[in-house]
Design a protein around this motif. Structure first.
Motif, PDB file in Angstrom:
ATOM      1  N   SER A 269       0.816  -1.317  -0.068  1.00  0.00           N
ATOM      2  CA  SER A 269      -0.055   0.021   0.107  1.00  0.00           C
ATOM      3  C   SER A 269       0.928   1.047  -0.081  1.00  0.00           C
ATOM      4  O   SER A 269       0.584   2.514   0.580  1.00  0.00           O
ATOM      5  CB  SER A 269      -1.020   0.135   1.097  1.00  0.00           C
ATOM      6  OG  SER A 269      -1.977  -0.825   1.072  1.00  0.00           O
ATOM      7  N   SER A 270       1.994   1.097  -0.759  1.00  0.00           N
ATOM      8  CA  SER A 270       2.875   2.411  -0.721  1.00  0.00           C
ATOM      9  C   SER A 270       3.470   2.658  -1.897  1.00  0.00           C
ATOM     10  O   SER A 270       4.355   1.906  -2.544  1.00  0.00           O
ATOM     11  CB  SER A 270       3.935   2.286   0.458  1.00  0.00           C
ATOM     12  OG  SER A 270       4.930   3.099   0.160  1.00  0.00           O
ATOM     13  N   SER A 271       3.176   3.435  -2.859  1.00  0.00           N
ATOM     14  CA  SER A 271       3.671   3.892  -3.983  1.00  0.00           C
ATOM     15  C   SER A 271       5.302   4.241  -3.989  1.00  0.00           C
ATOM     16  O   SER A 271       5.899   3.760  -4.634  1.00  0.00           O
ATOM     17  CB  SER A 271       3.171   5.194  -4.690  1.00  0.00           C
ATOM     18  OG  SER A 271       1.790   5.090  -5.146  1.00  0.00           O
ATOM     19  N   MET A 305      -1.800  10.015  -8.426  1.00  0.00           N
ATOM     20  CA  MET A 305      -2.430   9.113  -7.832  1.00  0.00           C
ATOM     21  C   MET A 305      -3.965   9.015  -8.203  1.00  0.00           C
ATOM     22  O   MET A 305      -4.977   9.314  -7.499  1.00  0.00           O
ATOM     23  CB  MET A 305      -2.646   9.227  -6.187  1.00  0.00           C
ATOM     24  CG  MET A 305      -1.087   9.205  -5.750  1.00  0.00           C
ATOM     25  SD  MET A 305      -0.972   9.270  -3.955  1.00  0.00           S
ATOM     26  CE  MET A 305       0.696   8.967  -3.653  1.00  0.00           C
ATOM     27  N   THR A 308      -6.241   7.056  -5.706  1.00  0.00           N
ATOM     28  CA  THR A 308      -6.528   7.962  -4.773  1.00  0.00           C
ATOM     29  C   THR A 308      -7.586   8.947  -4.938  1.00  0.00           C
ATOM     30  O   THR A 308      -8.662   9.115  -3.920  1.00  0.00           O
ATOM     31  CB  THR A 308      -5.436   8.603  -3.954  1.00  0.00           C
ATOM     32  OG1 THR A 308      -4.389   7.664  -3.564  1.00  0.00           O
ATOM     33  CG2 THR A 308      -5.592   9.301  -2.682  1.00  0.00           C
ATOM     34  N   GLY A 348       3.221   9.036  -1.091  1.00  0.00           N
ATOM     35  CA  GLY A 348       2.907   7.669  -1.379  1.00  0.00           C
ATOM     36  C   GLY A 348       3.120   6.579  -0.264  1.00  0.00           C
ATOM     37  O   GLY A 348       4.087   5.890  -0.306  1.00  0.00           O
ATOM     38  N   ILE A 349       2.220   6.723   0.992  1.00  0.00           N
ATOM     39  CA  ILE A 349       2.768   5.766   1.983  1.00  0.00           C
ATOM     40  C   ILE A 349       1.176   5.363   2.317  1.00  0.00           C
ATOM     41  O   ILE A 349       0.161   5.888   2.117  1.00  0.00           O
ATOM     42  CB  ILE A 349       3.358   6.544   3.116  1.00  0.00           C
ATOM     43  CG1 ILE A 349       2.454   7.776   3.781  1.00  0.00           C
ATOM     44  CG2 ILE A 349       4.612   6.854   2.688  1.00  0.00           C
ATOM     45  CD1 ILE A 349       3.032   8.377   4.983  1.00  0.00           C
ATOM     46  N   PRO A 350       1.282   4.249   3.138  1.00  0.00           N
ATOM     47  CA  PRO A 350      -0.164   3.498   3.374  1.00  0.00           C
ATOM     48  C   PRO A 350      -1.297   4.624   4.190  1.00  0.00           C
ATOM     49  O   PRO A 350      -0.625   5.442   4.896  1.00  0.00           O
ATOM     50  CB  PRO A 350       0.365   2.539   4.327  1.00  0.00           C
ATOM     51  CG  PRO A 350       1.712   2.210   4.013  1.00  0.00           C
ATOM     52  CD  PRO A 350       2.257   3.433   3.655  1.00  0.00           C
ATOM     53  N   SER A 351      -2.286   4.844   3.695  1.00  0.00           N
ATOM     54  CA  SER A 351      -3.542   5.366   4.415  1.00  0.00           C
ATOM     55  C   SER A 351      -3.240   6.889   4.163  1.00  0.00           C
ATOM     56  O   SER A 351      -3.829   7.716   4.986  1.00  0.00           O
ATOM     57  CB  SER A 351      -3.583   4.756   5.726  1.00  0.00           C
ATOM     58  OG  SER A 351      -4.439   4.020   5.941  1.00  0.00           O
ATOM     59  N   ALA A 352      -2.042   7.471   3.222  1.00  0.00           N
ATOM     60  CA  ALA A 352      -2.047   8.651   3.261  1.00  0.00           C
ATOM     61  C   ALA A 352      -3.314   9.395   2.736  1.00  0.00           C
ATOM     62  O   ALA A 352      -3.613  10.492   3.189  1.00  0.00           O
ATOM     63  CB  ALA A 352      -0.705   8.966   2.354  1.00  0.00           C
ATOM     64  N   GLY A 353      -3.965   8.829   1.996  1.00  0.00           N
ATOM     65  CA  GLY A 353      -5.200   9.334   1.539  1.00  0.00           C
ATOM     66  C   GLY A 353      -6.166   9.553   2.381  1.00  0.00           C
ATOM     67  O   GLY A 353      -7.156  10.549   2.230  1.00  0.00           O
ATOM     68  N   ASP A 382      -7.061   0.713   0.304  1.00  0.00           N
ATOM     69  CA  ASP A 382      -5.883   1.124   0.159  1.00  0.00           C
ATOM     70  C   ASP A 382      -4.996   0.214  -0.862  1.00  0.00           C
ATOM     71  O   ASP A 382      -4.261   0.605  -1.652  1.00  0.00           O
ATOM     72  CB  ASP A 382      -5.194   1.517   1.100  1.00  0.00           C
ATOM     73  CG  ASP A 382      -3.903   2.500   1.157  1.00  0.00           C
ATOM     74  OD1 ASP A 382      -3.720   2.974  -0.077  1.00  0.00           O
ATOM     75  OD2 ASP A 382      -3.232   2.500   2.210  1.00  0.00           O
ATOM     76  N   ARG A 385      -6.298   1.194  -4.557  1.00  0.00           N
ATOM     77  CA  ARG A 385      -5.969   2.356  -4.921  1.00  0.00           C
ATOM     78  C   ARG A 385      -4.408   2.352  -5.156  1.00  0.00           C
ATOM     79  O   ARG A 385      -4.027   3.113  -6.192  1.00  0.00           O
ATOM     80  CB  ARG A 385      -6.624   3.511  -4.368  1.00  0.00           C
ATOM     81  CG  ARG A 385      -6.303   3.715  -2.898  1.00  0.00           C
ATOM     82  CD  ARG A 385      -6.893   4.959  -2.232  1.00  0.00           C
ATOM     83  NE  ARG A 385      -6.128   5.078  -1.036  1.00  0.00           N
ATOM     84  CZ  ARG A 385      -6.909   4.935   0.223  1.00  0.00           C
ATOM     85  NH1 ARG A 385      -7.923   4.675   0.093  1.00  0.00           N
ATOM     86  NH2 ARG A 385      -6.195   5.418   1.178  1.00  0.00           N
ATOM     87  N   THR A 386      -3.683   1.899  -4.201  1.00  0.00           N
ATOM     88  CA  THR A 386      -1.991   2.149  -4.555  1.00  0.00           C
ATOM     89  C   THR A 386      -1.596   1.337  -5.861  1.00  0.00           C
ATOM     90  O   THR A 386      -0.932   1.737  -6.719  1.00  0.00           O
ATOM     91  CB  THR A 386      -1.471   1.521  -3.340  1.00  0.00           C
ATOM     92  OG1 THR A 386      -1.997   1.932  -2.108  1.00  0.00           O
ATOM     93  CG2 THR A 386      -0.004   1.680  -3.459  1.00  0.00           C
ATOM     94  N   ASN A 389      -2.576   3.374  -8.583  1.00  0.00           N
ATOM     95  CA  ASN A 389      -1.554   4.791  -8.482  1.00  0.00           C
ATOM     96  C   ASN A 389      -0.354   4.305  -9.381  1.00  0.00           C
ATOM     97  O   ASN A 389       0.124   4.977 -10.103  1.00  0.00           O
ATOM     98  CB  ASN A 389      -1.266   5.002  -7.053  1.00  0.00           C
ATOM     99  CG  ASN A 389      -2.406   5.547  -6.375  1.00  0.00           C
ATOM    100  OD1 ASN A 389      -3.644   5.996  -7.155  1.00  0.00           O
ATOM    101  ND2 ASN A 389      -2.313   5.628  -5.251  1.00  0.00           N
TER     102      ASN A 389
HETATM  103  N1  ASP Z   1      -1.312   4.260  -0.225  1.00  0.00           N
HETATM  104  C1  ASP Z   1      -1.284   5.173  -1.333  1.00  0.00           C
HETATM  105  C2  ASP Z   1       0.126   5.149  -2.122  1.00  0.00           C
HETATM  106  O1  ASP Z   1       1.036   5.057  -1.668  1.00  0.00           O
HETATM  107  C3  ASP Z   1      -1.777   6.684  -1.046  1.00  0.00           C
HETATM  108  C4  ASP Z   1      -3.217   6.470  -0.438  1.00  0.00           C
HETATM  109  O2  ASP Z   1      -4.155   6.671  -0.974  1.00  0.00           O
HETATM  110  O3  ASP Z   1      -3.403   6.547   0.761  1.00  0.00           O
HETATM  111  O4  ASP Z   1      -0.130   5.221  -3.225  1.00  0.00           O
END
Ligand code: ASP
Length: 406
Positions: A269-271, A305, A308, A348-353, A382, A385-386, A389
């Motif tokens: 879950s991290s771009s 993204m 996201t 681009g980290i988990p749950s940043a959205g 997540d 969507r990641t 992304n």
């Molecule tokens: N986890 C997503 C990413 O790293 C960002 C997000 O939507 O939380 O691309």
């Protein structure tokens, strides 16, 4: 943020169960205390998010845009990258909003426990007047918007500072460093807030179950299916079609060459964490030039993204349905714009959205308490969507590489 994730699901389940118990025994004194403490825990969580939201938006946008200065890329790569990012994101949000307007999950539930904030636009305005007011509303004394939490003018001001910092002038280095360090500090605080998230989620859900009937949970299921559906449409139909039109590469070859990075995106879950894998895949499996991939992919991992953006637009419409607010054309226009900005602003980290989701809710005047139902389901959404992304970044790199080589 990552560590908190596993506790959030437990907290959500516990919150629902305790909420049901309190509902069953409304006269129990002990349970009344539990209910009161839960309300407090939920409110503390929401207030801390409100505390960090404005500085987070400000520093993340200034820092993100001022970072672009380090690149010396030729105009064609620049222009096609920005055009590709904007075009695909535009399409993504459009599709998500169409699907949500068609299926309307959450309509008729009406959650009374949530307070509506002051709404940004008035439906009484004609579309022309709305556009007029909208444009004027983008500019304001930045200190007033900071103090009053007015997000849109703040975003415009942050973009202007970011652009000004892009000038290749050594005298600006210390200012760039200042914004970079401050961004790190703010992010540290976001991480601390995420440690208390499980308690906040627990409290918000207890409160919601106590004051609500349970039909909401079936609506949450429908909402999740719609989000996954539109994300899959974007990832399986739209992006591969675009790649086929420009590069004559079909979906099977895209999967074969990119699957390591798609699977890594799904799992982490991290771009950003997937970036090294995507870089390698683009160069080794598709023969993309280092020049293009080293430029497009790192920017894409933080700014482009599609998944996201789709999620943020869909989630805001879902929450509006839950509170019984019928967002008209002008408000959906604002949502369109703000969902794209929120996804650009999300790292681009988990749950940043989820953090930038608070911004979207705030701009539309929707209750931040809604995060109580969005956060527990975020781990699953997540992953999808990641993956999209990352796919969007890879497809963009390949298309731009082809354009530059031709
Ligand atoms: N986890 C997503 C990413 O790293 C960002 C997000 O939507 O939380 O691309």
């Amino acid at each position: 943020m990552k560590n908190a994730n596993k506790y959030i699901l437990l907290a959500a389940i516990a919150g629902i169960i305790i909420g049901l118990v309190i509902k069953k025994f409304p006269d129990s004194l002990i349970l009344q205390y539990v209910s009161d403490i839960s309300i407090l825990a939920g409110q503390i969580f929401i207030t801390t998010l409100k505390m960090i939201l404005v500085p987070l938006v400000f520093f993340s946008i200034v820092n993100g845009i001022s970072n672009l200065a380090s690149s010396n890329k030729a105009g064609t790569i620049w222009r096609s990258t920005l055009l590709y990012f904007a075009g695909t994101m535009f399409f993504a949000v459009f599709i998500a909003m169409i699907a949500m307007n068609l299926f309307k999950p959450g309509i008729g539930v009406s959650i009374d426990a949530w307070q509506l904030n002051e709404v940004v636009t008035s439906e009484a305005l004609s579309f022309k007047d709305f556009i007029y007011q909208f444009i004027l509303g983008l500019f304001e004394n930045p200190f007033a918007s900071l103090a009053n939490g007015k997000i849109l003018p703040l975003i415009i001001f942050s973009i202007l500072i970011g652009i000004a910092l892009n000038e290749k002038n050594k005298a600006l280095n210390s200012a760039r460093d200042f914004f970079k360090s401050f961004y790190e500090i703010i992010f540290k605080i976001v991480n601390w807030i995420m440690y208390i998230a499980p308690f906040g989620i627990f409290g918000l859900l207890v409160n919601m179950v106590v004051s609500q009937n349970i039909t909401i949970f079936s609506q949450v299921g429908i909402f999740m299916l719609i989000v996954i559906g539109v994300i899959l449409f974007h990832g399986i139909i739209f992006l591969p079609t675009l790649l086929f039109i420009f590069n004559r590469v079909n979906i099977l070859s895209l999967w074969k060459g990119g699957r390591v990075s798609f699977i890594s995106a799904f799992a982490t879950s991290s771009s950003s964490a997937t970036l090294p894998i995507t870089l390698k895949a683009s160069q080794n499996n598709f023969g993309a030039s280092k020049d293009v991939s080293n430029f497009v992919l790192p920017i894409g991992a933080t700014m482009n993204m599609d998944g996201t953006a789709m999620y943020e637009a869909a989630a805001a419409l879902f929450i509006a349905n839950l509170v019984g607010l019928d967002l008209g054309l002008s408000q959906q226009f604002v949502l369109f714009f703000i969902a794209m900005i929120a996804s650009i602003g999300a790292p681009g980290i988990p749950s940043a959205g989820m953090v930038t989701m608070a911004m979207v809710l705030q701009v539309l005047g929707l209750p931040l308490e809604a995060l109580g139902i969005l956060i527990p389901m975020d781990r699953l959404l997540d992953t999808f969507r990641t993956t999209v992304n990352v796919e969007g970044d890879l497809v963009g790199t390949l298309i731009i590489d082809k354009l530059v080589k031709d």
